[in-house]
Design a protein around this motif. Structure first.
Motif, PDB file in Angstrom:
ATOM      1  N   ASN A   1      12.888  -9.299 -38.409  1.00 49.98           N
ATOM      2  CA  ASN A   1      11.434  -9.173 -38.413  1.00 49.98           C
ATOM      3  C   ASN A   1      11.060  -7.992 -39.294  1.00 49.98           C
ATOM      4  N   ALA A   2      10.292  -8.237 -40.346  1.00 47.37           N
ATOM      5  CA  ALA A   2       9.918  -7.179 -41.288  1.00 47.37           C
ATOM      6  C   ALA A   2       9.123  -6.066 -40.621  1.00 47.37           C
ATOM      7  N   LEU A   3       8.532  -6.355 -39.448  1.00 44.90           N
ATOM      8  CA  LEU A   3       7.742  -5.344 -38.743  1.00 44.90           C
ATOM      9  C   LEU A   3       8.603  -4.421 -37.886  1.00 44.90           C
ATOM     10  N   LEU A   4       9.921  -4.706 -37.839  1.00 45.22           N
ATOM     11  CA  LEU A   4      10.810  -3.940 -36.972  1.00 45.22           C
ATOM     12  C   LEU A   4      11.958  -3.309 -37.763  1.00 45.22           C
ATOM     13  N   PRO A   5      11.646  -2.389 -38.694  1.00 39.97           N
ATOM     14  CA  PRO A   5      12.732  -1.737 -39.443  1.00 39.97           C
ATOM     15  C   PRO A   5      13.559  -0.815 -38.538  1.00 39.97           C
ATOM     16  N   VAL A   6      14.835  -0.710 -38.861  1.00 44.70           N
ATOM     17  CA  VAL A   6      15.754   0.139 -38.114  1.00 44.70           C
ATOM     18  C   VAL A   6      16.162   1.303 -39.014  1.00 44.70           C
ATOM     19  N   ALA A   7      15.848   2.526 -38.593  1.00 50.95           N
ATOM     20  CA  ALA A   7      16.154   3.700 -39.407  1.00 50.95           C
ATOM     21  C   ALA A   7      17.539   4.236 -39.054  1.00 50.95           C
ATOM     22  N   PRO A   8      18.289   4.718 -40.049  1.00 49.37           N
ATOM     23  CA  PRO A   8      19.566   5.372 -39.741  1.00 49.37           C
ATOM     24  C   PRO A   8      19.329   6.743 -39.125  1.00 49.37           C
ATOM     25  N   GLY A   9      20.293   7.221 -38.388  1.00 45.99           N
ATOM     26  CA  GLY A   9      20.193   8.536 -37.790  1.00 45.99           C
ATOM     27  C   GLY A   9      21.582   9.126 -37.562  1.00 45.99           C
ATOM     28  N   PRO A  10      21.660  10.430 -37.385  1.00 43.74           N
ATOM     29  CA  PRO A  10      20.539  11.369 -37.418  1.00 43.74           C
ATOM     30  C   PRO A  10      20.243  11.847 -38.832  1.00 43.74           C
ATOM     31  N   TRP A  11      19.062  12.457 -39.010  1.00 45.52           N
ATOM     32  CA  TRP A  11      18.686  13.058 -40.283  1.00 45.52           C
ATOM     33  C   TRP A  11      19.415  14.393 -40.392  1.00 45.52           C
ATOM     34  N   PRO A  12      20.314  14.562 -41.372  1.00 39.72           N
ATOM     35  CA  PRO A  12      21.087  15.803 -41.465  1.00 39.72           C
ATOM     36  C   PRO A  12      20.236  17.051 -41.651  1.00 39.72           C
ATOM     37  N   GLN A  13      19.016  16.873 -42.136  1.00 37.13           N
ATOM     38  CA  GLN A  13      18.138  18.014 -42.388  1.00 37.13           C
ATOM     39  C   GLN A  13      17.726  18.725 -41.098  1.00 37.13           C
ATOM     40  N   VAL A  14      17.735  17.979 -39.966  1.00 35.44           N
ATOM     41  CA  VAL A  14      17.269  18.529 -38.696  1.00 35.44           C
ATOM     42  C   VAL A  14      18.411  18.480 -37.684  1.00 35.44           C
ATOM     43  N   PRO A  15      18.954  19.618 -37.277  1.00 36.41           N
ATOM     44  CA  PRO A  15      20.068  19.631 -36.314  1.00 36.41           C
ATOM     45  C   PRO A  15      19.665  19.036 -34.966  1.00 36.41           C
ATOM     46  N   ALA A  16      20.593  18.347 -34.331  1.00 43.16           N
ATOM     47  CA  ALA A  16      20.374  17.824 -32.991  1.00 43.16           C
ATOM     48  C   ALA A  16      20.204  18.976 -32.012  1.00 43.16           C
ATOM     49  N   VAL A  17      19.524  18.691 -30.898  1.00 43.34           N
ATOM     50  CA  VAL A  17      19.269  19.710 -29.885  1.00 43.34           C
ATOM     51  C   VAL A  17      19.822  19.227 -28.546  1.00 43.34           C
ATOM     52  N   ILE A  18      20.688  20.018 -27.963  1.00 45.48           N
ATOM     53  CA  ILE A  18      21.227  19.703 -26.640  1.00 45.48           C
ATOM     54  C   ILE A  18      20.284  20.272 -25.594  1.00 45.48           C
TER      55      ILE A  18
END
Length: 258
Positions: free
Chosen positions: A37-54
């Motif tokens: 469905n073109a209305l349901l794009p799936v983005a890759p993650g995580p964005w390396p620019q922003v560190p994950a937060v525990i």
């Protein structure tokens, strides 16, 4: 392998590595689509620019959101891209969307998504969820953040952008809580659904303005001095107008906002 072929391979590998290291966003057209469905794009993650937060907190940590909004403003054409003569975004201006999501270990943000056409006017949120490098798909999404390249405030359209959740086997709908693309609500340790938010990065790099709002239309502004979100207004999308095809400002109380 002959020397010339080996050099050719090394050159190609170098190009690939160079391209991957300089990538800053994905276009909507190149993303996979959930259920085709073109209305349901799936983005890759995580964005390396922003560190994950525990964090064990049920709410989305500001330590993730604020760096994400700052990083959005530093993308090409994301800010300082307004034509002073027209008040409209320049041709190089662009909006980007990211999804804020949670894994079994931490909170993360997806890679930015940018439209190829009408990039200055909108970005298409990853309604299909996120494909995380470590944990795969069907992770709960808690909202979408984006930027306004022309330093404008929260719009009527912004107030209607929310995570998608499947209603059984039927249609997709926008929800007020974090949810997985498979239709499962995210819950805290008490079993309560976790509120979803929208976020906006706008203004100028030297004086950014950050907003967040929920499904109820409660809008908050980030107070950099007090380091907290300050309630600003309750807003609803403005009524459509035939004289303003680009949309009208939201109806807010107090009326002085935005």
């Amino acid at each position: 392998m002959k020397r010339g072929e080996r050099y050719a391979c090394l050159f190609t590998l170098g190009l690939l590595l160079g391209c991957s290291s300089t990538r800053r966003y994905y276009s909507h057209a190149e993303l996979p689509k959930l259920e085709d469905n073109a209305l349901l794009p799936v983005a890759p993650g995580p964005w390396p620019q922003v560190p994950a937060v525990i964090s064990d907190a049920a709410s989305i940590p500001d330590d993730l959101v604020l760096p994400s909004l700052t990083a959005l403003m530093n993308l090409p054409g994301a800010s300082e891209a307004c034509d002073p003569n027209t008040g409209r975004p320049r041709p190089d201006a662009a909006e980007y969307c990211v999804a804020v999501y949670r894994t079994p270990e931490d909170w993360r943000v997806s890679w930015p998504v940018r439209n190829v056409a009408d990039a200055a006017d909108s970005c298409w949120p990853p309604y299909g969820g996120v494909d995380d490098t470590d944990f795969g798909r069907d992770l709960p999404v808690f909202g979408f953040a984006h930027n306004h390249p022309c330093a404008t405030d929260v719009s009527s359209k912004d107030l209607s952008v929310w995570p998608a959740m499947k209603s059984g086997e039927a249609a997709w709908m926008m929800v007020a809580y974090g949810a997985t693309p498979g239709g499962k609500l995210a819950r805290d340790s008490r079993g309560e659904p976790i509120l979803a938010w929208g976020w906006l990065a706008t203004g100028h790099r030297s004086a950014p303005r950050f907003y967040k709002w929920n499904r109820a239309g409660e809008v908050f502004t980030w107070d950099g001095v007090k380091q907290q979100w300050r309630f600003t207004a309750t807003c609803r999308p403005g009524s459509p107008s035939a004289f303003n095809p680009r949309g009208v400002p939201p109806d807010c109380s107090p009326e002085s906002f935005p």
